[in-house]
Design a protein around this motif. Structure first.
Motif, PDB file in Angstrom:
ATOM      1  N   SER A  60      92.613  94.271  16.467  1.00  0.00           N
ATOM      2  CA  SER A  60      92.917  93.399  17.269  1.00  0.00           C
ATOM      3  C   SER A  60      94.332  93.500  17.253  1.00  0.00           C
ATOM      4  O   SER A  60      95.267  92.855  18.317  1.00  0.00           O
ATOM      5  CB  SER A  60      92.209  91.841  17.230  1.00  0.00           C
ATOM      6  N   GLU A  61      95.205  93.857  16.286  1.00  0.00           N
ATOM      7  CA  GLU A  61      96.574  94.314  16.600  1.00  0.00           C
ATOM      8  C   GLU A  61      96.566  95.623  16.500  1.00  0.00           C
ATOM      9  O   GLU A  61      96.675  96.019  15.107  1.00  0.00           O
ATOM     10  CB  GLU A  61      97.225  94.077  15.396  1.00  0.00           C
ATOM     11  N   PRO A  62      98.046  96.078  17.603  1.00  0.00           N
ATOM     12  CA  PRO A  62      98.260  97.481  17.160  1.00  0.00           C
ATOM     13  C   PRO A  62      99.708  97.099  16.233  1.00  0.00           C
ATOM     14  O   PRO A  62     100.710  95.997  16.431  1.00  0.00           O
ATOM     15  CB  PRO A  62      99.061  97.822  17.770  1.00  0.00           C
ATOM     16  N   LEU A  63      99.314  98.384  14.623  1.00  0.00           N
ATOM     17  CA  LEU A  63     100.470  97.904  13.399  1.00  0.00           C
ATOM     18  C   LEU A  63     100.791  99.789  13.313  1.00  0.00           C
ATOM     19  O   LEU A  63     100.216 100.518  13.287  1.00  0.00           O
ATOM     20  CB  LEU A  63     100.061  97.534  12.434  1.00  0.00           C
ATOM     21  N   ASP A  64     102.181  99.338  12.810  1.00  0.00           N
ATOM     22  CA  ASP A  64     102.956  99.765  12.183  1.00  0.00           C
ATOM     23  C   ASP A  64     102.691 100.696  10.988  1.00  0.00           C
ATOM     24  O   ASP A  64     103.117 101.841  10.277  1.00  0.00           O
ATOM     25  CB  ASP A  64     104.429 100.435  13.066  1.00  0.00           C
ATOM     26  N   ALA A  65     102.843  99.576  10.221  1.00  0.00           N
ATOM     27  CA  ALA A  65     103.334  99.570   8.145  1.00  0.00           C
ATOM     28  C   ALA A  65     102.251  97.864   7.551  1.00  0.00           C
ATOM     29  O   ALA A  65     102.246  97.004   8.658  1.00  0.00           O
ATOM     30  CB  ALA A  65     104.384  99.261   8.139  1.00  0.00           C
ATOM     31  N   VAL A  66     101.607  98.096   6.748  1.00  0.00           N
ATOM     32  CA  VAL A  66     101.844  96.727   5.823  1.00  0.00           C
ATOM     33  C   VAL A  66     102.385  96.574   4.719  1.00  0.00           C
ATOM     34  O   VAL A  66     102.897  97.481   4.005  1.00  0.00           O
ATOM     35  CB  VAL A  66      99.772  97.169   5.638  1.00  0.00           C
ATOM     36  N   VAL A  67     102.833  95.119   5.052  1.00  0.00           N
ATOM     37  CA  VAL A  67     103.531  94.648   3.425  1.00  0.00           C
ATOM     38  C   VAL A  67     102.679  93.847   2.882  1.00  0.00           C
ATOM     39  O   VAL A  67     102.279  92.626   3.745  1.00  0.00           O
ATOM     40  CB  VAL A  67     104.442  94.226   3.712  1.00  0.00           C
ATOM     41  N   HIS A  68     102.124  94.360   1.403  1.00  0.00           N
ATOM     42  CA  HIS A  68     101.333  93.853   1.235  1.00  0.00           C
ATOM     43  C   HIS A  68     101.981  92.938  -0.123  1.00  0.00           C
ATOM     44  O   HIS A  68     102.318  93.221  -1.243  1.00  0.00           O
ATOM     45  CB  HIS A  68     100.237  94.252   0.655  1.00  0.00           C
ATOM     46  N   LEU A  69     101.983  90.870   0.200  1.00  0.00           N
ATOM     47  CA  LEU A  69     102.533  90.319  -0.724  1.00  0.00           C
ATOM     48  C   LEU A  69     101.238  89.047  -0.787  1.00  0.00           C
ATOM     49  O   LEU A  69     101.188  88.131  -1.896  1.00  0.00           O
ATOM     50  CB  LEU A  69     103.850  89.016  -0.259  1.00  0.00           C
ATOM     51  N   ALA A  70     100.258  89.371  -0.483  1.00  0.00           N
ATOM     52  CA  ALA A  70      99.245  88.158  -0.653  1.00  0.00           C
ATOM     53  C   ALA A  70      98.474  88.709  -2.055  1.00  0.00           C
ATOM     54  O   ALA A  70      98.765  89.508  -2.823  1.00  0.00           O
ATOM     55  CB  ALA A  70      98.172  88.253  -0.162  1.00  0.00           C
TER      56      ALA A  70
END
Length: 268
Positions: A60-70
């Motif tokens: 559902s979301e166009p994305l360029d990167a992920v920052v995984h803090l969870a």
């Protein structure tokens, strides 16, 4: 850059989200908690361990990167720790492969090397072998292994930031070495997001502390230039009875018997 930030509702997540927005990025938030009142972010309420829910976010979301803090910030059983840190990483990386998202930045931990004796001379580098101090640390090491696999297998750029002690100010003698300021945390994440073609890389997430135990050169090679120093707060911190124990290994209290427990919870 349009960045998915997992754990956006946590202390680090709030600081990073605000910093990324100030730096001109767009942020999409993912957290198990609902958005705070008045939030204008695109916000998805889901568990990162739910691969189907993660896939729906990417669809559902166009994305360029992920920052995984969870992830759970404390010690759990081994299966629960692996779910919280390693399986969530795998779910995100699978979705990245499916949707051709190429940059992954991870909130690793100093507890990946927490059983390492404090160096008598020099600093601990990223070349030292993992020596986790807890199941939390084991799960962080395992997450880094999955990142390394996906970097090699799919060409994803994946950076693990082994965070020390995040907070507005250091609160103990140990934290004079391990502190990461909110401003430097944002600088670190920005560098990890934007450094050209890092492949798989690890850096130590601390500020430019005079008493640092970890080598900052790996981070500087990726463009992380910390500006703060815990030494500015040294006069406010009183020595304590626990200081010698906390300084014997780089993991501090996490390496003590207080955290010894079976790997698996069994019914009595």
């Amino acid at each position: 850059m349009r960045v998915l930030v997992t754990g956006a509702g946590g202390a680090i997540g709030r600081a990073v989200t605000a910093g990324l927005l100030a730096n001109g990025h767009e942020v999409v938030a993912l957290d198990r908690l609902p958005p705070p009142p008045g939030s204008a972010l695109a916000w998805h309420t889901a568990d990162c361990a739910d691969a189907d829910a993660v896939a729906e976010v990417f669809a559902s979301e166009p994305l360029d990167a992920v920052v995984h803090l969870a992830g759970h910030p404390g010690e759990l059983s081994l299966p629960d720790s692996l779910t919280s840190h390693t399986l969530t990483t795998a779910a995100l990386l699978d979705a990245m492969v499916e949707h051709d998202v190429r940059r992954f930045v991870y909130a690793g931990s100093n507890h990946a090397v927490g059983r390492t004796p404090r160096p008598a001379e020099g600093d601990l580098s990223v070349e030292h072998r993992p020596r986790p101090d807890t199941f939390y640390g084991v799960a962080k090491v395992a997450a880094e292994a999955v990142m390394s696999l996906y970097a090699d297998r799919y060409g994803i750029d994946a950076v693990s930031c082994r965070i020390g002690s995040f907070g507005p100010a250091p609160a103990s003698m140990r934290q004079l070495a391990t502190w990461l300021s909110p401003a430097d945390c944002v600088r670190m994440i920005e560098a990890a997001l934007t450094t050209p073609a890092p492949g798989y890389a690890v850096l130590y997430g601390i500020s430019a502390n005079t008493r640092a135990w970890w080598d900052l050169e790996a981070g500087r090679a990726l463009g992380y230039d910390p500006q703060d120093d815990a030494e500015a707060y040294a006069g406010d911190i009183q020595p304590g009875s626990e200081d010698s124990v906390e300084a014997s290994t780089v993991g501090g209290p996490f390496a003590t018997e207080a955290f010894f427990r079976p790997a698996l919870d069994r019914s009595s």
